[in-house]
Design a protein around this motif. Structure first.
Motif, PDB file in Angstrom:
ATOM      1  N   LEU A 203      54.947  15.274  37.437  1.00  0.00           N
ATOM      2  CA  LEU A 203      54.757  15.765  38.803  1.00  0.00           C
ATOM      3  C   LEU A 203      53.378  16.355  39.053  1.00  0.00           C
ATOM      4  O   LEU A 203      52.984  16.529  40.205  1.00  0.00           O
ATOM      5  CB  LEU A 203      55.842  16.782  39.145  1.00  0.00           C
ATOM      6  N   ARG A 204      52.625  16.649  37.986  1.00  0.00           N
ATOM      7  CA  ARG A 204      51.259  17.133  38.221  1.00  0.00           C
ATOM      8  C   ARG A 204      50.394  16.056  38.854  1.00  0.00           C
ATOM      9  O   ARG A 204      49.337  16.347  39.418  1.00  0.00           O
ATOM     10  CB  ARG A 204      50.629  17.612  36.918  1.00  0.00           C
ATOM     11  N   TYR A 205      50.831  14.780  38.740  1.00  0.00           N
ATOM     12  CA  TYR A 205      50.095  13.665  39.337  1.00  0.00           C
ATOM     13  C   TYR A 205      50.676  13.250  40.688  1.00  0.00           C
ATOM     14  O   TYR A 205      50.241  12.272  41.266  1.00  0.00           O
ATOM     15  CB  TYR A 205      50.141  12.441  38.408  1.00  0.00           C
ATOM     16  N   PHE A 206      51.652  13.996  41.173  1.00  0.00           N
ATOM     17  CA  PHE A 206      52.387  13.537  42.356  1.00  0.00           C
ATOM     18  C   PHE A 206      52.585  14.650  43.364  1.00  0.00           C
ATOM     19  O   PHE A 206      52.918  15.786  43.013  1.00  0.00           O
ATOM     20  CB  PHE A 206      53.752  13.005  41.915  1.00  0.00           C
ATOM     21  N   ASN A 207      52.399  14.301  44.627  1.00  0.00           N
ATOM     22  CA  ASN A 207      52.649  15.246  45.704  1.00  0.00           C
ATOM     23  C   ASN A 207      53.544  14.570  46.726  1.00  0.00           C
ATOM     24  O   ASN A 207      53.138  13.604  47.362  1.00  0.00           O
ATOM     25  CB  ASN A 207      51.338  15.674  46.371  1.00  0.00           C
ATOM     26  N   PRO A 208      54.796  15.021  46.877  1.00  0.00           N
ATOM     27  CA  PRO A 208      55.718  14.360  47.798  1.00  0.00           C
ATOM     28  C   PRO A 208      55.223  14.426  49.237  1.00  0.00           C
ATOM     29  O   PRO A 208      54.623  15.417  49.652  1.00  0.00           O
ATOM     30  CB  PRO A 208      57.021  15.128  47.624  1.00  0.00           C
ATOM     31  N   GLU A 209      55.504  13.373  49.990  1.00  0.00           N
ATOM     32  CA  GLU A 209      55.034  13.289  51.374  1.00  0.00           C
ATOM     33  C   GLU A 209      55.487  14.483  52.196  1.00  0.00           C
ATOM     34  O   GLU A 209      54.708  15.126  52.868  1.00  0.00           O
ATOM     35  CB  GLU A 209      55.546  11.994  52.007  1.00  0.00           C
ATOM     36  N   ASN A 210      56.800  14.785  52.138  1.00  0.00           N
ATOM     37  CA  ASN A 210      57.264  15.908  52.936  1.00  0.00           C
ATOM     38  C   ASN A 210      56.975  17.247  52.268  1.00  0.00           C
ATOM     39  O   ASN A 210      57.274  18.288  52.814  1.00  0.00           O
ATOM     40  CB  ASN A 210      58.758  15.788  53.253  1.00  0.00           C
ATOM     41  N   GLY A 211      56.370  17.207  51.063  1.00  0.00           N
ATOM     42  CA  GLY A 211      55.965  18.446  50.419  1.00  0.00           C
ATOM     43  C   GLY A 211      54.707  19.007  51.055  1.00  0.00           C
ATOM     44  O   GLY A 211      54.373  20.150  50.842  1.00  0.00           O
ATOM     45  N   SER A 212      54.019  18.166  51.849  1.00  0.00           N
ATOM     46  CA  SER A 212      52.784  18.643  52.461  1.00  0.00           C
ATOM     47  C   SER A 212      53.041  19.805  53.405  1.00  0.00           C
ATOM     48  O   SER A 212      52.176  20.627  53.630  1.00  0.00           O
ATOM     49  CB  SER A 212      52.090  17.497  53.202  1.00  0.00           C
ATOM     50  N   ALA A 213      54.277  19.877  53.952  1.00  0.00           N
ATOM     51  CA  ALA A 213      54.596  20.964  54.870  1.00  0.00           C
ATOM     52  C   ALA A 213      54.525  22.321  54.176  1.00  0.00           C
ATOM     53  O   ALA A 213      54.195  23.319  54.777  1.00  0.00           O
ATOM     54  CB  ALA A 213      55.989  20.748  55.464  1.00  0.00           C
ATOM     55  N   MET A 214      54.825  22.342  52.871  1.00  0.00           N
ATOM     56  CA  MET A 214      54.882  23.622  52.186  1.00  0.00           C
ATOM     57  C   MET A 214      53.493  24.177  51.877  1.00  0.00           C
ATOM     58  O   MET A 214      53.378  25.294  51.416  1.00  0.00           O
ATOM     59  CB  MET A 214      55.695  23.501  50.892  1.00  0.00           C
ATOM     60  N   VAL A 215      52.447  23.381  52.080  1.00  0.00           N
ATOM     61  CA  VAL A 215      51.115  23.866  51.801  1.00  0.00           C
ATOM     62  C   VAL A 215      50.302  24.028  53.081  1.00  0.00           C
ATOM     63  O   VAL A 215      49.115  24.192  53.055  1.00  0.00           O
ATOM     64  CB  VAL A 215      50.368  22.919  50.829  1.00  0.00           C
ATOM     65  N   LYS A 216      50.983  23.986  54.192  1.00  0.00           N
ATOM     66  CA  LYS A 216      50.287  24.106  55.474  1.00  0.00           C
ATOM     67  C   LYS A 216      50.167  25.577  55.853  1.00  0.00           C
ATOM     68  O   LYS A 216      51.153  26.316  55.855  1.00  0.00           O
ATOM     69  CB  LYS A 216      51.051  23.350  56.560  1.00  0.00           C
ATOM     70  N   GLY A 217      48.955  25.996  56.138  1.00  0.00           N
ATOM     71  CA  GLY A 217      48.755  27.380  56.529  1.00  0.00           C
ATOM     72  C   GLY A 217      49.239  27.632  57.948  1.00  0.00           C
ATOM     73  O   GLY A 217      49.462  26.708  58.732  1.00  0.00           O
ATOM     74  N   ASP A 218      49.416  28.882  58.274  1.00  0.00           N
ATOM     75  CA  ASP A 218      49.882  29.222  59.631  1.00  0.00           C
ATOM     76  C   ASP A 218      48.741  29.664  60.538  1.00  0.00           C
ATOM     77  O   ASP A 218      48.961  30.140  61.648  1.00  0.00           O
ATOM     78  CB  ASP A 218      50.959  30.304  59.560  1.00  0.00           C
TER      79      ASP A 218
END
Length: 345
Positions: A203-218
């Motif tokens: 998983l260090r080589y992978f970022n799930p598509e819907n995981g991008s939401a968890m790294v979005k700043g407010d």
């Protein structure tokens, strides 16, 4: 990550071919050429030529992005072909990340699939055949694991017996993985069995598509969270390098990764983890958000490890066991003294 992320084909033909001495000679020559090619690529990378992860973004359907080497990327069309055939087209990026972990695309048995059909490791010398078997096997793991990706990944590494074992004990966990590994090692009289950290290594080589939401700043941090995270993600999978503070070092240490990434957006985080601790202010855990820094005491008193929180209990960091990767805050709390979250003013 687990919240987001919710071998058997006949080998008689390949085995018979391998009995032909001429085939062995040809295979040996092919392996030599492959090795020479790999050395040439390594030299090119070392001299500042092709970046190891150039063009390393692979995504298919609802999958995600895989940060992989050019050597792995050349097999993308074959992965797509067999992922479609075996009904897992949504997981092309994840399979590419798996290949990066297994061989980095530098061996003929691309997916280390020989053992899944009862052959010695590295027996398969046809990359496409390896991918066909490997993808089919992983599809079976996904089905048996009922779509639980960490469980399926660890099953790929430890064998499908692990999945049944884990399900009887509440599902995938690191404790269950270690328990199964020790049991099998003792049974086979081996020193070790499998890789108990296989899930994290893939998983260090992978970022799930819907995981991008968890790294979005407010929008309330003093910097662009997405931009800083995007810079850090470029180095996922790179090794840990003590004192590494720029890409030229070939890797980063924990504070060096943050120092470099934040410098690109005009934020001064120069210094060690302790210096970065002192430059930030504490944040109550119930008020944390992506972009906050998380600190631990790993080898000496005071702050000696730092990463950036990305949400969903994860932080991106460079550590000595996995290089630049995503880690679980809770898992780290169980390993090292936790010094808290802090925010850049």
């Amino acid at each position: 990550m687990q919240g987001v992320l919710k071998k058997s084909i006949k080998a008689a033909g390949t085995f018979a071919i391998l009995k032909n001495p001429l085939t062995w000679i040809l295979a040996g020559l092919l392996l030599l050429l492959t090795s020479l090619f790999g050395i040439a690529l390594f030299i090119s990378i070392g001299l500042g030529g092709v970046n190891q992860f150039e063009s390393g973004m692979s995504r298919e359907g609802a999958d995600g992005t895989a940060q992989v080497s050019a050597e792995v990327m050349r097999y993308e069309s074959l992965v797509q072909k067999y992922a479609k055939e075996y009904g897992i087209s949504d997981y092309v990026g994840l399979i590419m990340a798996l290949i990066q972990q297994e061989t980095g695309g530098r061996q003929l048995d691309v997916m280390q699939a020989s053992e899944s059909v009862g052959l010695p490791p590295g027996t398969i010398t046809d990359p496409e055949y390896s991918i066909q078997i490997g993808v089919k096997y992983f599809a079976g793991m996904m089905k048996q694991a009922k779509g639980d990706i960490p469980l399926a990944l660890q099953g790929y590494n430890l064998g499908n017996g692990f999945i049944a074992y884990a399900l009887e004990r509440g599902g995938y966990s690191k404790d269950v993985t270690i328990e199964f590994s020790k049991m099998m090692a003792a049974k086979l009289r081996w020193n070790r069995y499998g890789d108990v950290n296989y899930v994290e290594h893939v998983l260090r080589y992978f970022n799930p598509e819907n995981g991008s939401a968890m790294v979005k700043g407010d929008g309330t941090q003093s910097f662009d969270v997405e931009e800083v995270h995007s810079i850090m993600k470029q180095f996922l999978g790179q090794p840990y390098v003590w004192g590494g503070r720029t890409p030229a070092a070939g890797g980063f240490d924990c504070s060096g990764l943050l120092e470099y990434a934040f410098a690109q957006v005009g934020v001064d985080l120069y210094g060690t983890a302790k210096s970065q601790y002192d430059k930030t202010i504490p944040v109550p855990e119930d008020q944390i958000k992506p972009g906050d820094l998380v600190f631990f005491s790993t080898y000496k008193k005071g702050a000696s490890h730092v990463g950036m929180y990305v949400g969903e209990g994860k932080f991106i960091n460079a550590n000595s066991s996995s290089g630049t990767t995503y880690s679980s805050v809770e898992e780290w709390k169980n390993l090292y003294p936790f010094l808290g979250f802090r925010r850049i003013q």
